[in-house]
Design a protein around this motif. Structure first.
Motif, PDB file in Angstrom:
ATOM      1  N   PRO A 192       7.862 -15.274   8.870  1.00 37.34           N
ATOM      2  CA  PRO A 192       7.034 -14.120   9.256  1.00 37.34           C
ATOM      3  C   PRO A 192       5.650 -14.212   8.618  1.00 37.34           C
ATOM      4  O   PRO A 192       5.517 -14.592   7.452  1.00 37.34           O
ATOM      5  N   PHE A 193       4.634 -13.868   9.402  1.00 35.77           N
ATOM      6  CA  PHE A 193       3.273 -13.944   8.878  1.00 35.77           C
ATOM      7  C   PHE A 193       3.009 -12.909   7.793  1.00 35.77           C
ATOM      8  O   PHE A 193       2.016 -12.986   7.090  1.00 35.77           O
ATOM      9  N   LEU A 194       3.931 -11.931   7.669  1.00 37.59           N
ATOM     10  CA  LEU A 194       3.817 -11.007   6.548  1.00 37.59           C
ATOM     11  C   LEU A 194       3.899 -11.781   5.233  1.00 37.59           C
ATOM     12  O   LEU A 194       3.214 -11.472   4.261  1.00 37.59           O
ATOM     13  N   LEU A 195       4.749 -12.825   5.201  1.00 34.14           N
ATOM     14  CA  LEU A 195       4.864 -13.660   4.005  1.00 34.14           C
ATOM     15  C   LEU A 195       3.762 -14.699   3.941  1.00 34.14           C
ATOM     16  O   LEU A 195       3.287 -15.065   2.869  1.00 34.14           O
ATOM     17  N   LEU A 196       3.369 -15.199   5.119  1.00 37.44           N
ATOM     18  CA  LEU A 196       2.408 -16.300   5.144  1.00 37.44           C
ATOM     19  C   LEU A 196       0.977 -15.800   5.005  1.00 37.44           C
ATOM     20  O   LEU A 196       0.113 -16.512   4.493  1.00 37.44           O
ATOM     21  N   GLN A 197       0.722 -14.577   5.471  1.00 40.42           N
ATOM     22  CA  GLN A 197      -0.644 -14.052   5.483  1.00 40.42           C
ATOM     23  C   GLN A 197      -0.692 -12.660   4.836  1.00 40.42           C
ATOM     24  O   GLN A 197      -1.049 -11.676   5.489  1.00 40.42           O
ATOM     25  N   PRO A 198      -0.350 -12.554   3.562  1.00 36.89           N
ATOM     26  CA  PRO A 198      -0.296 -11.216   2.948  1.00 36.89           C
ATOM     27  C   PRO A 198      -1.635 -10.501   2.974  1.00 36.89           C
ATOM     28  O   PRO A 198      -1.704  -9.296   3.199  1.00 36.89           O
ATOM     29  N   LEU A 199      -2.703 -11.268   2.764  1.00 39.71           N
ATOM     30  CA  LEU A 199      -4.031 -10.664   2.707  1.00 39.71           C
ATOM     31  C   LEU A 199      -4.413 -10.106   4.070  1.00 39.71           C
ATOM     32  O   LEU A 199      -4.946  -8.999   4.182  1.00 39.71           O
ATOM     33  N   ALA A 200      -4.123 -10.892   5.103  1.00 44.60           N
ATOM     34  CA  ALA A 200      -4.431 -10.434   6.455  1.00 44.60           C
ATOM     35  C   ALA A 200      -3.666  -9.162   6.757  1.00 44.60           C
ATOM     36  O   ALA A 200      -4.203  -8.220   7.343  1.00 44.60           O
ATOM     37  N   PHE A 201      -2.420  -9.110   6.322  1.00 42.20           N
ATOM     38  CA  PHE A 201      -1.619  -7.918   6.574  1.00 42.20           C
ATOM     39  C   PHE A 201      -2.213  -6.705   5.884  1.00 42.20           C
ATOM     40  O   PHE A 201      -2.347  -5.634   6.480  1.00 42.20           O
ATOM     41  N   LEU A 202      -2.585  -6.886   4.626  1.00 46.64           N
ATOM     42  CA  LEU A 202      -3.165  -5.777   3.859  1.00 46.64           C
ATOM     43  C   LEU A 202      -4.425  -5.258   4.529  1.00 46.64           C
ATOM     44  O   LEU A 202      -4.596  -4.053   4.743  1.00 46.64           O
ATOM     45  N   VAL A 203      -5.305  -6.185   4.901  1.00 46.03           N
ATOM     46  CA  VAL A 203      -6.567  -5.787   5.520  1.00 46.03           C
ATOM     47  C   VAL A 203      -6.303  -5.115   6.856  1.00 46.03           C
ATOM     48  O   VAL A 203      -6.888  -4.078   7.182  1.00 46.03           O
ATOM     49  N   PHE A 204      -5.381  -5.685   7.608  1.00 48.18           N
ATOM     50  CA  PHE A 204      -5.092  -5.123   8.924  1.00 48.18           C
ATOM     51  C   PHE A 204      -4.496  -3.725   8.788  1.00 48.18           C
ATOM     52  O   PHE A 204      -4.883  -2.797   9.502  1.00 48.18           O
ATOM     53  N   LEU A 205      -3.570  -3.555   7.847  1.00 44.11           N
ATOM     54  CA  LEU A 205      -2.933  -2.246   7.655  1.00 44.11           C
ATOM     55  C   LEU A 205      -3.971  -1.199   7.276  1.00 44.11           C
ATOM     56  O   LEU A 205      -3.999  -0.100   7.839  1.00 44.11           O
ATOM     57  N   ALA A 206      -4.842  -1.550   6.315  1.00 43.87           N
ATOM     58  CA  ALA A 206      -5.862  -0.580   5.895  1.00 43.87           C
ATOM     59  C   ALA A 206      -6.835  -0.310   7.026  1.00 43.87           C
ATOM     60  O   ALA A 206      -7.185   0.838   7.299  1.00 43.87           O
ATOM     61  N   GLY A 207      -7.262  -1.380   7.694  1.00 47.32           N
ATOM     62  CA  GLY A 207      -8.242  -1.212   8.757  1.00 47.32           C
ATOM     63  C   GLY A 207      -7.694  -0.416   9.915  1.00 47.32           C
ATOM     64  O   GLY A 207      -8.356   0.472  10.445  1.00 47.32           O
ATOM     65  N   ILE A 208      -6.450  -0.695  10.275  1.00 50.26           N
ATOM     66  CA  ILE A 208      -5.892  -0.011  11.435  1.00 50.26           C
ATOM     67  C   ILE A 208      -5.620   1.448  11.088  1.00 50.26           C
ATOM     68  O   ILE A 208      -5.754   2.330  11.939  1.00 50.26           O
ATOM     69  N   SER A 209      -5.283   1.759   9.814  1.00 50.97           N
ATOM     70  CA  SER A 209      -5.111   3.196   9.501  1.00 50.97           C
ATOM     71  C   SER A 209      -6.432   3.924   9.629  1.00 50.97           C
ATOM     72  O   SER A 209      -6.452   5.097   9.983  1.00 50.97           O
ATOM     73  N   ALA A 210      -7.542   3.229   9.316  1.00 49.90           N
ATOM     74  CA  ALA A 210      -8.837   3.884   9.503  1.00 49.90           C
ATOM     75  C   ALA A 210      -9.122   4.077  10.977  1.00 49.90           C
ATOM     76  O   ALA A 210      -9.618   5.115  11.389  1.00 49.90           O
ATOM     77  N   GLU A 211      -8.790   3.081  11.780  1.00 48.85           N
ATOM     78  CA  GLU A 211      -9.075   3.222  13.206  1.00 48.85           C
ATOM     79  C   GLU A 211      -8.176   4.244  13.868  1.00 48.85           C
ATOM     80  O   GLU A 211      -8.520   4.816  14.889  1.00 48.85           O
ATOM     81  N   LEU A 212      -6.998   4.445  13.307  1.00 50.02           N
ATOM     82  CA  LEU A 212      -6.086   5.442  13.874  1.00 50.02           C
ATOM     83  C   LEU A 212      -6.332   6.830  13.320  1.00 50.02           C
ATOM     84  O   LEU A 212      -5.587   7.752  13.617  1.00 50.02           O
ATOM     85  N   ASN A 213      -7.341   6.974  12.466  1.00 46.44           N
ATOM     86  CA  ASN A 213      -7.606   8.263  11.802  1.00 46.44           C
ATOM     87  C   ASN A 213      -6.411   8.740  11.004  1.00 46.44           C
ATOM     88  O   ASN A 213      -6.099   9.924  10.985  1.00 46.44           O
ATOM     89  N   ARG A 214      -5.733   7.812  10.363  1.00 46.95           N
ATOM     90  CA  ARG A 214      -4.587   8.215   9.545  1.00 46.95           C
ATOM     91  C   ARG A 214      -5.027   8.328   8.091  1.00 46.95           C
ATOM     92  O   ARG A 214      -5.964   7.668   7.660  1.00 46.95           O
ATOM     93  N   ALA A 215      -4.307   9.160   7.335  1.00 45.93           N
ATOM     94  CA  ALA A 215      -4.587   9.277   5.910  1.00 45.93           C
ATOM     95  C   ALA A 215      -4.418   7.910   5.251  1.00 45.93           C
ATOM     96  O   ALA A 215      -3.571   7.134   5.694  1.00 45.93           O
ATOM     97  N   PRO A 216      -5.156   7.577   4.204  1.00 46.25           N
ATOM     98  CA  PRO A 216      -6.209   8.384   3.564  1.00 46.25           C
ATOM     99  C   PRO A 216      -7.581   8.229   4.226  1.00 46.25           C
ATOM    100  O   PRO A 216      -8.582   8.551   3.598  1.00 46.25           O
ATOM    101  N   PHE A 217      -7.629   7.762   5.436  1.00 45.15           N
ATOM    102  CA  PHE A 217      -8.920   7.562   6.087  1.00 45.15           C
ATOM    103  C   PHE A 217      -9.109   8.538   7.243  1.00 45.15           C
ATOM    104  O   PHE A 217      -9.770   8.231   8.212  1.00 45.15           O
ATOM    105  N   ASP A 218      -8.490   9.713   7.176  1.00 46.08           N
ATOM    106  CA  ASP A 218      -8.563  10.604   8.331  1.00 46.08           C
ATOM    107  C   ASP A 218      -9.842  11.437   8.329  1.00 46.08           C
ATOM    108  O   ASP A 218      -9.826  12.638   8.521  1.00 46.08           O
ATOM    109  N   MET A 219     -10.935  10.746   8.105  1.00 48.52           N
ATOM    110  CA  MET A 219     -12.265  11.327   8.107  1.00 48.52           C
ATOM    111  C   MET A 219     -12.564  12.139   9.341  1.00 48.52           C
ATOM    112  O   MET A 219     -13.192  13.177   9.304  1.00 48.52           O
ATOM    113  N   VAL A 220     -12.145  11.568  10.483  1.00 45.77           N
ATOM    114  CA  VAL A 220     -12.583  12.087  11.759  1.00 45.77           C
ATOM    115  C   VAL A 220     -12.048  13.490  11.982  1.00 45.77           C
ATOM    116  O   VAL A 220     -12.718  14.336  12.567  1.00 45.77           O
ATOM    117  N   GLU A 221     -10.859  13.740  11.461  1.00 43.98           N
ATOM    118  CA  GLU A 221     -10.306  15.077  11.637  1.00 43.98           C
ATOM    119  C   GLU A 221     -10.469  15.929  10.393  1.00 43.98           C
ATOM    120  O   GLU A 221     -10.859  17.076  10.484  1.00 43.98           O
TER     121      GLU A 221
END
Lengths: 394, 367
Positions: free
Chosen positions: A207-236
């Motif tokens: 699984p790329f979760l094991l092979l690409q931990p950094l990518a996963f971290l960045v993607f998780l944080a970035g996608i929570s911002a794009e989804l307006n999810r906490a802690p990045f729920d600025m938009v709402e």
């Protein structure tokens, strides 16, 4: 059309079955029938799952917060989403007098449609997808940006200043977070050599979760911002902007926003399970069930974060994107590029070596770059606990 | 091409989720940065001070409940202390101890509400708030045992308290005192080191001590700036001169310090409660008085350290059965006078947090 019929997909099976019933010269009907059948299935499954997810989110949040959550409608409250939907549908639909009527009405649709369109390329089980697009990931990321346009439309057309603030934040967020999200995908694409989501699943020996931990971290944080999810729920930002860009919306137009937002979490979970957790693949259980489990696992992570973390400020959020996520995704890209250059046809053993290197890089990178975003005051912290005796009444 | 920008004015409230009641702020923003703040008060004005002139001294107690409705006990306390100064009545020992127990329980409850809503303003989705309310609920249960009410308590009377605590109160208080320190530690562990909380509150909304003193701000807001001013030490009332506790101060006077001082004051309040639980004497709880309190002509100022600061009642008597004038010095309003200094130049997101860190109650601000 050729690509649609490739492999042993559901689409192909439906097509062949329908084609058999048709007279010669009418085969083109089979394309439509097969396409619409799968779209119908996908859309309805998506809507039902979104309802399940809203129920899950509210129950799980309740558990985190030491309360029960919805438990009145139906056994254990499982009919709560239905009650919500009925309520939203029967509510008065208010358009503010000063609103830009056309844009105001269009915004919820523009917000909702990309969510559904993304589903078209997601392989939600073995041989189960509407289309195996060769630019899959690009298509997904491009569509995910469209929702920001809708947020801005909604905020602008509402003629409400809270909504305008929310939508301005949305634009700023997208510009900052789109880059790290895109770049974090770069490493994965290099390892697989294809943008097709099906190929990405099949190309994951570990699984790329094991092979690409950094990518996963960045993607998780970035996608929570794009989804307006906490802690990045600025938009709402409920405590600041009332409800942000959808402040002026009511009835089913608001319902569409809510539906798309909850649905987006599932879509993001689906993308992450495809890219990082081998998609539908898993032992014993049927592939569709595995896929759902992984999607809801990621959805649970989103709920968990929402229940735990307070919101960042908009400038801190920008700083987090540019000073933390962006350099980290570049580091990941360079390291993965070097690894792929060294081992172009890596064996499984070599992949494990890569994983170890990537984990070391990830930990070092996170520690180093977290110092950049951390804003700690320089002066030492002094606490005075006076225990002077009472000075007596004056 | 230079972009033309212009400031944008927003009405925050009176129906905004973060204004803690009906408070209105007319804020001018340059982008996200606050350029101007103009508070608009008075949406919850009920004329409590005027109403007090129409009621007997005992009846006014119910009005005090409705000023700071998350800390009714201390409101009661300040009023009855003023009345006792006016009339020269001395309540019995047990009554005084019960007052301190009630007031310190109220302090814990009020600080829990303050911390919970402070975190809510930070955007933590209700989790800390729910934790705080879970503990507050138990204090309200204790109040229910004491006087049958949970919010508008009217527990205190001129010359003591309404009634002695029932049998089941003491084991319940013991259980609360045993468990609450753990909950305070839990809140501490959840919030005090939280990276996002620290990033959002450290160094933001700084109010220098001299400014606070000039504005006669009191309570945790003042103590967060390092001034150890606590009426329980400086002007002890009831039995506080017999109790051992520390005045909690912090040094930087930012939003974090105001939160942290409240958290530590919860622990100090628990210390006081332990001592009261141990030391409370037997005996009557209320001095015997005539049904209508008729103080001599004169005036008196009674003040207590309420959870929000110095809460004072200034009473003028013309010898009749109702006060000639009743004036409330409400800490919420006076702490709010620094709002402009607190908010100018910060961002929209800091506005709600700084505002929440003052811990106001609109019932008390508008009276």
């Amino acid at each position: 059309m050729g690509e649609l019929l490739a492999g042993n997909s559901i689409y192909r099976n439906v097509y062949i079955w329908v084609e058999g019933l048709l007279p010669t010269g009418w085969q083109w009907v089979a394309y439509f029938v097969a396409g619409f059948t799968i779209m119908f299935l996908l859309l309805n499954a998506f809507l039902v799952l979104t309802m399940v997810y809203t129920y899950m989110e509210r129950r799980v949040l309740g558990r985190f917060q030491g309360r029960l959550g919805p438990n009145r409608v139906g056994p254990f409250g499982i009919l709560q989403p239905v009650a919500d939907a009925i309520k939203l549908l029967t509510k008065e639909d208010i358009v503010p007098a000063v609103a830009d009527r056309w844009v105001f009405n269009l915004a919820p649709v523009v917000f909702f449609v990309p969510t559904v369109l993304v589903l078209g390329v997601v392989p939600f089980g073995q041989n189960s997808f509407l289309a195996d697009l060769n630019v899959g990931i690009l298509y997904v990321l491009a569509l995910s940006s469209v929702s920001t346009l809708a947020v801005f439309m909604a905020g602008w057309a509402s003629a409400n200043r809270f909504a305008l603030f929310g939508s301005m934040r949305a634009v700023a967020t997208l510009i900052s977070y789109e880059l790290p999200v895109l770049l974090s995908m770069g490493g994965v694409l290099m390892l697989v050599g294809s943008m097709s989501l099906v190929r990405i699943v099949e190309g994951q020996r570990i699984p790329f979760l094991l092979l690409q931990p950094l990518a996963f971290l960045v993607f998780l944080a970035g996608i929570s911002a794009e989804l307006n999810r906490a802690p990045f729920d600025m938009v709402e930002a409920e405590s600041e902007l009332v409800s942000g860009f959808n402040t002026e919306y009511s009835g089913m137009k608001y319902g569409l926003f809510a539906l798309a937002e909850f649905g987006n979490v599932l879509v993001a979970g689906a993308i992450m399970s495809v890219v990082f957790l081998k998609g539908w693949e898993g032992p014993v259980l049927p592939s569709h069930l595995w896929f759902l489990l992984k999607v809801f696992f990621f959805a649970f992570i989103f709920v968990w974060v929402r229940a735990t973390l307070p919101r960042l400020r908009i400038d801190q959020m920008m700083g987090f994107a540019w000073k933390f996520l962006f350099p980290l995704s570049l580091v990941n890209l360079v390291v993965t590029g070097a690894e792929v250059a060294v081992w172009p046809e890596a064996t499984t053993a070599q992949l494990w070596v890569m994983a170890v290197i990537n984990w070391v890089v990830a930990i070092v990178g996170v520690v180093v770059f977290s110092r950049l975003v951390r804003q700690r005051p320089t002066q030492p912290e002094v606490r005075v606990f006076s225990s002077a005796a009472p000075s007596g009444a004056r | 091409m230079p972009l033309r920008t212009e400031p944008i004015t927003i009405n925050l409230g009176p129906q905004h989720p973060s204004t803690h009641g009906v408070f209105r702020l007319r804020v001018t923003f340059d982008g996200e940065v606050i350029q101007d703040v103009e508070p608009v008060f008075g949406y919850l004005h009920r004329g409590s001070e005027k109403l007090a002139e129409e009621r007997t001294y005992t009846q006014v107690i119910t009005l005090t409940d409705r000023l700071d409705y998350v800390a009714s006990m201390t409101s009661n306390q300040a009023y009855v202390i003023a009345c006792e100064k006016l009339t020269g009545i001395h309540p019995p020992e047990r009554g005084l101890y019960l007052r301190v127990i009630a007031a310190e329980l109220q302090r814990v409850a009020s600080h829990l509400v303050a911390i919970g809503f402070f975190l809510q303003d930070l955007g933590a989705f209700a989790t800390p708030l729910m934790y705080c309310f879970r503990e507050r609920e138990r204090i309200l249960d204790l109040f229910e045992m004491l006087c049958g009410a949970r919010i508008t308590l009217s527990y205190m009377r001129i010359g003591g308290v309404f009634q002695d605590a029932p049998e089941e109160f003491w084991p319940a208080l013991r259980r609360f005192l045993d468990e609450m320190p753990g909950y305070a530690d839990e809140l501490d562990a959840l919030l005090s080191e939280n990276e996002v909380v620290v990033a959002r509150t450290r160094g933001i909304g700084v109010l220098p001590a001299d400014l606070l003193i000039n504005a006669s701000a009191t309570g945790p807001v003042l103590r967060a700036s390092g001034v150890a001013w606590d009426l329980r030490k400086k002007d002890p009332y009831d039995v506080y001169d017999r109790l051992e506790f520390d005045v909690v101060t912090a040094s930087r006077s930012d939003n974090y310090d105001r939160y942290y001082v409240r958290l530590q004051e919860i622990r100090q309040a628990l210390r006081i409660l332990e001592q009261c639980y141990r030391d409370i004497p037997e005996g009557p709880v209320r001095a015997t008085l005539s049904n209508l309190v008729r103080p001599p002509v004169g005036e008196a100022y009674g003040r207590v350290e309420s959870p929000k600061g110095e809460l004072g009642y200034y009473l003028v008597s013309d010898g009749s059965i109702s006060p000639y004038r009743c004036r409330v010095r409400s800490p919420s309003l006076i702490n709010l006078t620094l709002l402009r200094e607190l908010l100018m130049g910060w961002k929209l997101a800091d506005l709600v947090v700084s505002f929440g860190s003052i811990d106001i109650n609109m019932g008390e601000v508008d009276r």
